[in-house]
Design a protein around this motif. Structure first.
Motif, mmCIF file in Angstrom:
data_model
loop_
_atom_site.group_PDB
_atom_site.id
_atom_site.type_symbol
_atom_site.label_atom_id
_atom_site.label_comp_id
_atom_site.label_asym_id
_atom_site.label_seq_id
_atom_site.Cartn_x
_atom_site.Cartn_y
_atom_site.Cartn_z
ATOM 1 N N VAL A 421 -74.488 43.292 17.223
ATOM 2 C CA VAL A 421 -73.105 43.126 17.992
ATOM 3 C C VAL A 421 -72.117 44.685 17.929
ATOM 4 N N GLY A 422 -71.337 44.373 16.713
ATOM 5 C CA GLY A 422 -70.365 45.760 16.891
ATOM 6 C C GLY A 422 -69.772 45.172 17.461
ATOM 7 N N LEU A 423 -69.199 46.376 17.612
ATOM 8 C CA LEU A 423 -68.385 46.682 18.711
ATOM 9 C C LEU A 423 -68.337 46.644 20.198
ATOM 10 N N GLU A 424 -70.167 47.098 20.203
ATOM 11 C CA GLU A 424 -70.546 47.591 21.538
ATOM 12 C C GLU A 424 -71.262 46.561 22.750
ATOM 13 N N LYS A 425 -71.418 44.846 22.109
ATOM 14 C CA LYS A 425 -71.642 44.293 22.746
ATOM 15 C C LYS A 425 -70.794 42.596 22.337
ATOM 16 N N MET A 426 -69.427 42.794 21.477
ATOM 17 C CA MET A 426 -68.378 42.188 21.160
ATOM 18 C C MET A 426 -68.897 40.669 23.051
ATOM 19 N N TYR A 427 -67.995 41.798 23.883
ATOM 20 C CA TYR A 427 -68.091 41.052 24.880
ATOM 21 C C TYR A 427 -69.545 39.903 25.524
ATOM 22 N N ASP A 428 -70.473 41.140 25.229
ATOM 23 C CA ASP A 428 -71.556 40.362 25.956
ATOM 24 C C ASP A 428 -71.895 38.723 24.806
ATOM 25 N N MET A 429 -71.273 38.850 24.015
ATOM 26 C CA MET A 429 -72.160 37.406 23.560
ATOM 27 C C MET A 429 -71.602 36.187 24.525
ATOM 28 N N GLU A 430 -70.299 36.842 25.245
ATOM 29 C CA GLU A 430 -70.761 35.550 26.523
ATOM 30 C C GLU A 430 -71.198 34.765 27.526
ATOM 31 N N LYS A 431 -72.150 36.429 27.254
ATOM 32 C CA LYS A 431 -73.254 36.356 28.109
ATOM 33 C C LYS A 431 -74.718 34.809 27.358
ATOM 34 N N ILE A 432 -74.089 34.613 26.427
ATOM 35 C CA ILE A 432 -75.455 33.629 26.011
ATOM 36 C C ILE A 432 -74.654 32.404 24.542
ATOM 37 N N PHE A 433 -73.794 32.592 24.463
ATOM 38 C CA PHE A 433 -72.953 31.507 23.817
ATOM 39 C C PHE A 433 -71.641 30.953 24.537
ATOM 40 N N SER A 434 -71.374 29.936 23.924
ATOM 41 C CA SER A 434 -70.075 29.549 24.960
ATOM 42 C C SER A 434 -68.977 29.350 23.934
ATOM 43 N N PRO A 435 -67.837 29.113 24.673
ATOM 44 C CA PRO A 435 -66.523 29.348 23.862
ATOM 45 C C PRO A 435 -66.822 28.321 22.819
ATOM 46 N N ALA A 436 -67.566 27.507 22.399
ATOM 47 C CA ALA A 436 -67.710 26.343 21.601
ATOM 48 C C ALA A 436 -68.311 26.977 20.132
ATOM 49 N N ASP A 437 -69.351 27.441 20.962
ATOM 50 C CA ASP A 437 -70.488 28.297 19.785
ATOM 51 C C ASP A 437 -70.144 29.210 18.790
ATOM 52 N N ILE A 438 -68.651 30.046 19.825
ATOM 53 C CA ILE A 438 -68.054 31.406 19.538
ATOM 54 C C ILE A 438 -66.782 30.787 18.238
ATOM 55 N N GLU A 439 -66.251 29.514 19.001
ATOM 56 C CA GLU A 439 -65.780 29.180 17.874
ATOM 57 C C GLU A 439 -65.893 28.726 16.210
ATOM 58 N N TYR A 440 -67.649 27.941 15.940
ATOM 59 C CA TYR A 440 -67.800 27.214 14.977
ATOM 60 C C TYR A 440 -68.373 29.357 14.183
ATOM 61 N N GLN A 441 -68.476 30.089 14.863
ATOM 62 C CA GLN A 441 -68.858 30.979 14.240
ATOM 63 C C GLN A 441 -67.417 31.335 13.191
ATOM 64 N N LEU A 442 -66.683 31.296 14.133
ATOM 65 C CA LEU A 442 -65.625 32.276 13.615
ATOM 66 C C LEU A 442 -64.474 31.037 12.740
ATOM 67 N N LYS A 443 -65.347 30.126 12.824
ATOM 68 C CA LYS A 443 -64.365 29.064 11.750
ATOM 69 C C LYS A 443 -65.332 29.289 10.246
ATOM 70 N N ILE A 444 -66.388 29.797 10.574
ATOM 71 C CA ILE A 444 -66.829 29.846 9.272
ATOM 72 C C ILE A 444 -66.730 31.433 8.881
#
Lengths: 477, 477
Positions: A421-444
């Motif tokens: 993902v790196g820099l290139e696809k940071m915002y593409d993450m939103e194409k497949i993850f919900s905000p909650a999905d990303i939040e859990y990863q940020l908690k890790i």
């Protein structure tokens, strides 16, 4: 600021020695970007630790002083994970390039992170062994970088990606603590931190020692090249081969534009100019069983209107075919001033449909798209060709790549297969993850990297989206 | 308390229907323990949700009311992970036993967690496919339970454990939220939550849908039985076979005492009474390549003083050998009133040494230890035989098992290969993890299960060690 920087360089030199710190502006420019060249940043310094203790001491110091840093291997990554976008210190692991131990009886090796992927296979090759994941950059990329990106390669269809071949890791956490995760004997106790750390793109710390599985080389190999008049036929042949129960070691496809590029490169195979797709299929295993499988694969190709299909007659012929395929990304330089490698995943059975939609996107954007991919596991690498000298074209290429990823996400696939993902696809993450999905990863991430000093601003989208979008737009276009 | 319990049962019945809640004391007793029988606890209730919505509603209710709960599949687990030790509510997934979708073209199936492992392979078997992980309990254990324990089986030497065969999970978090992790097309983006959740023994939530890989059945199989006069010779033959580059589908060993037990069971093979070890080796792959491999394996056995070695002459003979091996645990009942299954991992090359040390521990403790194991990957299953009718003998068996695990840890191995930690090995975790290692895992648990309502008191050691030690001592001894 210059004083702070002088102090930084002095402190780093105290730990690793003055020859192992780069602070000269011209030398630093070599570390502005990695294999992803759309964004850049000049590091505050580059430090080259020689062993685990030095890595730990460097990280402890940076953590104490709240100075952000970016781990780096060979810098071959394609999504910008090793770019010091905001002037971070680069911790370069290339000096840690020793193979520490090889245990043939228990079939593993212990290596430092700076060991080049290909070199390990060469060293153990004399005894008939190899390390399976084989990214196209394997002549240059390091095993530490492979851990960061959970790297794949053509042969991961059959053999799996990096995480399937790593038994244990020695790891320097973002605060400088050294820990061990996993076990050299493949133990499986408690939460799988080994698996969790692999593929975190430098956001949870720095790997300093790696226990990798060694595989015994397959005695038999049959390599088949199949030329098709129509992309759809080649796609259906891929599904047909897999559905037949054949599991090739690798199953690669290139389309017409990709072939044009590689044929202009160092390893031309001599493809007819009017074919639309080539399949490169490799069967491996016990020599005796391969004949039947090869016949079956050839039969499936014939059922799908192949124009020409043949088995490599010699090892040099096989090597030529593979060199031709493996240099495909770089060969784009033969037909375009610039190119952007995309990396998406789709269900194998949607290949013909997805390729048709990519063709439409290409037409609509006015940018050519060549397709090179690990067809067997549906891992697409569309290459968006552009000219950064034409105003606005870089930005258009980025947008076109993003539209291709949206197609992948829409058919139930994913936004990256192996490039990260790196820099290139940071915002593409939103194409497949919900905000909650990303939040859990940020908690890790928060457990080990709460202050985000270790590879900051990578992998996960940040609220200040517009800033980065602007940075991309200003990139090289 | 009775009013609170009545309210609980009423609320659960409101969600799943009154027939899907058990609250009668006699019926509840069936859920006091699982395959680990040393500790027990009567659940407050057992609830049988029918679908994801019901699981989510049940968990939301329990979470809101702060009522602890334990997920459960078929209850075949061997480390006590499904035991409601402190009267938790058991959430039993066995009603969710439907195979939802089979995609042969893309080679995966979508199943509910209550599907029995073996059944999936039977259903897809008609088309020539199977699901690879094959725990000995596969006739009864569920795929959901397999996820909880990251189950293995004899064939994981070649094919890997559960996590290598699971593409994605639908998961009810401990607060009742439903999430998806991983992707059916094997995507690899962000932190690997799919991998993280597998093997967490019910401490991070409940799996409600599973995307599993399907493999094509191998067309050729050769099964070899080798009888040895000395355990050391059999051990060295194992190392010799692997070092030769042969990767069998399975490579199992039993010692003399284990053979005595299975020969008294339903599937006697007719082993001579005076042999010390039997190897059961299975080669699979393309039929043509197997002949040479079988010859090589036989040769290695001969080099290590095998008394007798033969290839299965027919499918019924092969089936008999496997039934004999797969019923080994249960067969201990033929030679002992009680037995404790241990589960350790060691470097393959230390087998002879470790077996000698286990023999010493057996002698010292006065308890017989039979050894059944996945020798190829060094996953030992020593079976400590005891009589719970003899005062103190249960406690002595537990201590003996723990000493065996210490040997495994001492040689660089691990305290569990595939049976999990559960209640049984919580304190053995300290043999291989530092307090900081455990603390990090607890922090991960804290992200989703901070109040520890979901399978409380499992997997990780707690400060109040003495309480549990006493519970064990009071167990059945």
């Amino acid at each position: 600021m210059s004083t702070a920087r002088e102090k930084l360089v002095e402190e780093l030199a105290r730990i690793v020695g003055p020859k192992s710190v780069i602070s000269d502006r011209h030398q630093l420019m070599a570390y502005e970007c990695d294999g992803y060249t759309i964004q850049r940043g000049l590091p505050a310094a580059v430090v080259f630790p020689a062993d685990t203790d030095q890595v730990a001491a460097v990280v402890k110091y940076l953590h104490r002083e709240k100075i952000p840093f970016v781990p780096r291997g060979a810098g071959t990554g394609l999504s910008g994970g090793a770019i010091p976008l905001h002037g971070e210190v680069v911790v370069n692991l290339v000096r840690m390039n020793r193979i520490l131990h090889i245990d043939y009886e228990n079939r593993y090796a212990v290596v430092q992170p700076g060991v080049v992927n290909r070199r390990l296979s060469q060293v153990v090759g004399a005894r008939g062994y190899y390390y399976a994941p084989d990214p196209s950059s394997q002549q240059a990329c390091t095993l530490g970088g492979n851990i960061g990106e959970n790297a794949g390669g053509p042969h991961c269809l059959k053999y799996g990606v990096t995480t399937n071949h790593v038994l244990a890791l020695e790891w320097v956490l973002p605060d400088g603590q050294v820990v061990m995760v996993g076990g050299p004997n493949g133990d499986d106790v408690g939460y799988d931190l080994r698996g969790l750390f692999i593929g975190t793109e430098g956001t949870l710390g720095i790997v300093t020692r790696i226990w990798v599985r060694l595989l015994k080389k397959q005695v038999g190999v049959k390599t088949i090249l199949a030329l098709f008049d129509r992309v759809e036929d080649a796609s259906r042949a891929v599904s047909g081969i897999i559905a037949k129960g054949i599991l090739p070691g690798a199953l690669e496809m290139m389309d017409r534009l990709a072939m044009r590029a590689v044929e202009a490169g160092a390893y031309p195979v001599g493809y007819p100019e009017d074919i639309e797709a080539v399949l490169l299929l490799e069967l491996d295993g016990a020599a005796e069983g391969l004949e039947d499988q090869a016949e079956d694969a050839v039969k499936v190709c014939k059922e799908h209107g192949v124009r020409d299909v043949r088995v490599a007659a010699s090892e040099p012929e096989r090597t030529l075919w593979w060199n031709n395929r493996k240099t495909a990304f770089g060969a784009m330089g033969n037909i375009s001033p610039d190119y952007l490698v995309q990396d998406g995943v789709i269900p194998r059975s949607t290949l013909p449909d997805v390729l048709a939609r990519i063709a439409e996107i290409s037409k609509d954007s006015g940018l050519r798209i060549a397709n090179v991919f690990h067809a067997g596991d549906g891992n697409l690498h569309p290459l968006v060709l552009f000219d950064s000298g034409v105003p606005g074209e870089t930005q258009r290429a980025v947008e076109t790549g993003s539209r291709v990823l949206q197609v992948c996400a829409d058919v139930g696939g994913s936004i990256t297969g192996e490039h990260g993902v790196g820099l290139e696809k940071m915002y593409d993450m939103e194409k497949i993850f919900s905000p909650a999905d990303i939040e859990y990863q940020l908690k890790i991430r928060g457990i080990w990297n709460a202050e985000e000093l270790c590879n900051p601003g990578k992998l996960f989208p940040r609220p200040a989206k517009c800033i980065d979008a602007k940075a991309v737009a200003a990139g090289r276009g």
